[in-house]
Design an enzyme around this catalytic site. Structure first.
Site, PDB file in Angstrom:
ATOM      1  N   ASP A   1      -1.803  -1.269  10.446  1.00  0.00           N
ATOM      2  CA  ASP A   1      -1.910  -1.483   8.848  1.00  0.00           C
ATOM      3  C   ASP A   1      -2.613  -2.594   8.505  1.00  0.00           C
ATOM      4  O   ASP A   1      -3.308  -2.833   7.234  1.00  0.00           O
ATOM      5  CB  ASP A   1      -0.572  -1.426   8.024  1.00  0.00           C
ATOM      6  CG  ASP A   1      -0.230   0.028   8.195  1.00  0.00           C
ATOM      7  OD1 ASP A   1      -0.973   1.214   8.353  1.00  0.00           O
ATOM      8  OD2 ASP A   1       0.981   0.301   7.800  1.00  0.00           O
TER       9      ASP A   1
ATOM     10  N   LYS B   1       0.749  -1.163   0.195  1.00  0.00           N
ATOM     11  CA  LYS B   1      -0.135  -0.136  -0.143  1.00  0.00           C
ATOM     12  C   LYS B   1       0.887   1.249  -0.131  1.00  0.00           C
ATOM     13  O   LYS B   1       2.212   1.190   0.321  1.00  0.00           O
ATOM     14  CB  LYS B   1      -0.846   0.105   1.112  1.00  0.00           C
ATOM     15  CG  LYS B   1      -0.293   0.220   2.594  1.00  0.00           C
ATOM     16  CD  LYS B   1       0.221   1.504   2.981  1.00  0.00           C
ATOM     17  CE  LYS B   1       0.749   1.501   4.453  1.00  0.00           C
ATOM     18  NZ  LYS B   1       1.581   2.860   4.519  1.00  0.00           N
TER      19      LYS B   1
HETATM   20  O1  C5P Z   1       0.529  -0.893  15.000  1.00  0.00           O
HETATM   21  P1  C5P Z   1       1.860  -0.968  14.653  1.00  0.00           P
HETATM   22  O2  C5P Z   1       2.668  -2.071  15.263  1.00  0.00           O
HETATM   23  O3  C5P Z   1       2.028  -0.948  12.923  1.00  0.00           O
HETATM   24  O4  C5P Z   1       2.787   0.219  14.887  1.00  0.00           O
HETATM   25  C1  C5P Z   1       4.066   0.459  15.097  1.00  0.00           C
HETATM   26  C2  C5P Z   1       4.179   1.631  16.012  1.00  0.00           C
HETATM   27  O5  C5P Z   1       3.754   2.995  15.306  1.00  0.00           O
HETATM   28  C3  C5P Z   1       3.659   1.732  17.034  1.00  0.00           C
HETATM   29  O6  C5P Z   1       4.134   0.821  18.166  1.00  0.00           O
HETATM   30  C4  C5P Z   1       3.149   3.329  17.496  1.00  0.00           C
HETATM   31  O7  C5P Z   1       4.411   3.745  18.166  1.00  0.00           O
HETATM   32  C5  C5P Z   1       3.013   3.625  16.054  1.00  0.00           C
HETATM   33  N1  C5P Z   1       1.956   4.101  15.760  1.00  0.00           N
HETATM   34  C6  C5P Z   1       1.195   4.901  16.250  1.00  0.00           C
HETATM   35  N2  C5P Z   1      -0.110   5.574  15.706  1.00  0.00           N
HETATM   36  C7  C5P Z   1      -0.959   4.642  14.770  1.00  0.00           C
HETATM   37  C8  C5P Z   1       0.039   3.667  14.107  1.00  0.00           C
HETATM   38  C9  C5P Z   1       1.217   3.282  14.668  1.00  0.00           C
HETATM   39  O8  C5P Z   1       1.621   5.623  17.274  1.00  0.00           O
HETATM   40  N3  C5P Z   1      -2.060   4.954  14.571  1.00  0.00           N
END
Ligand code: C5P
Length: 293
Positions: A135, A10
């Protein structure tokens, strides 16, 4: 029994961050778009356990890999008494801002639901996807979507025509967590106009799409890696009116009028890159086919 799934990459056409939440995540509003670049996952039944192999030596084949975690989560959630061997053919660059890991996890959820005949509904897979990462729900759905909340609240949008683009993945690894942590919400100067972008996509107006590309995380990643500004300039100088970083980066994409134009730009990139890929936006066929069944 053996079957295959594709996990598509994406890009973010817009990405706005509204505020920090008490759970450590950020509330965002982003228009996410599937592109025609995919990993292929082949699933074979096993009596017990999860075996993951891939053609990419940089990837771990255990719980540190989101694809493995997705399989483990489905086993735990359903109590299914069986196993799987997953062969991952990796094409999406790693740590790129293209949701490569998330899309593999989403493909595992779809694939194992079929392989193991779990009969899980879309909502149940969506819940598992939310647990795996911000995601992953979009990757389960695919296509063109407005993503809100952490990224898991999805509204499908209309895309009138596929738009060609060039992806540049520099030899830089970016941590999404660090980018969000370094973002100073008070310093955000330019925010995306989501409604105008939605209209532009529905009309298939490439110039209007190009004009409205905004990602508030760019300021953080471009400040940390100033060479990214140079790559953006290089793409603009080649003739693209729409150049933006995807997600938390470092991949930069440039919208083109045609495949030929994007191919032409590819030949003229002089900076050293890990990958340079010509691709196009596509509707989320895989997700749609599956949901209609
Ligand atoms: O959800 P994911 O593990 O992919 O996200 C990685 C990091 O990105 C999270 O630990 C967070 O610090 C940050 N993040 C965030 N807000 C979001 C998505 C991701 O702060 N909406």
């Amino acid at each position: 029994m053996q079957l295959q799934e594709r996990g598509y990459a994406k890009i973010n056409l817009t990405l706005d961050v509204l505020g920090k939440r008490t759970d450590g995540y950020h509330d965002l509003v982003s228009i996410m778009q599937t592109v025609d670049l995919y990993d292929t996952l082949t699933f074979s039944s096993l009596d017990r356990g999860i075996e993951l192999t891939s053609d990419c030596s940089l990837l771990p084949n255990d719980e540190r890999n989101l694809a493995y975690k997705a399989a483990l989560l489905l086993l735990q959630r359903t109590g299914f008494a069986g196993g799987v061997r997953i062969e991952l053919k990796k094409r999406i660059p790693l740590m790129a801002g293209l949701a490569g890991g998330s899309t593999d996890a989403a493909a595992v959820l779809r694939g194992l639901n079929r392989l193991w005949n779990l009969g899980l509904k879309y909502e149940e897979l969506w819940e598992a996807a939310c647990e795996l990462g911000s995601d992953v729900p979009f990757c389960l759905n695919g296509g063109t979507c407005l993503a809100e909340g952490r990224g898991e609240i999805l509204t499908p949008l209309k895309l009138k025509q596929p738009v060609w683009l060039l992806l540049l993945k520099p030899e830089i690894a970016v941590s999404t967590k660090n980018v969000y942590q370094a973002l100073d919400l008070k310093k955000i100067q330019k925010r995306p106009k989501q409604e105008i972008m939605q209209q532009a996509l529905a009309k298939g107006d490439v110039s209007l799409i190009a004009l409205n590309l905004v990602n508030v995380l760019e300021s953080v990643t471009l400040a940390a890696y100033p060479e990214l500004k140079g790559y953006k300039e290089e793409l603009r100088a080649l003739g693209s009116n729409g150049v933006l970083m995807s997600g938390s980066g470092p991949t930069i994409f440039a919208l083109a009028e045609s495949r030929e134009q994007a191919e032409g730009w590819k030949k003229q990139i002089h900076s050293r890159m890990e990958s340079i890929i010509v691709t196009r936006m596509i509707p989320g066929e895989e997700g749609k086919e599956w949901r209609e069944n």
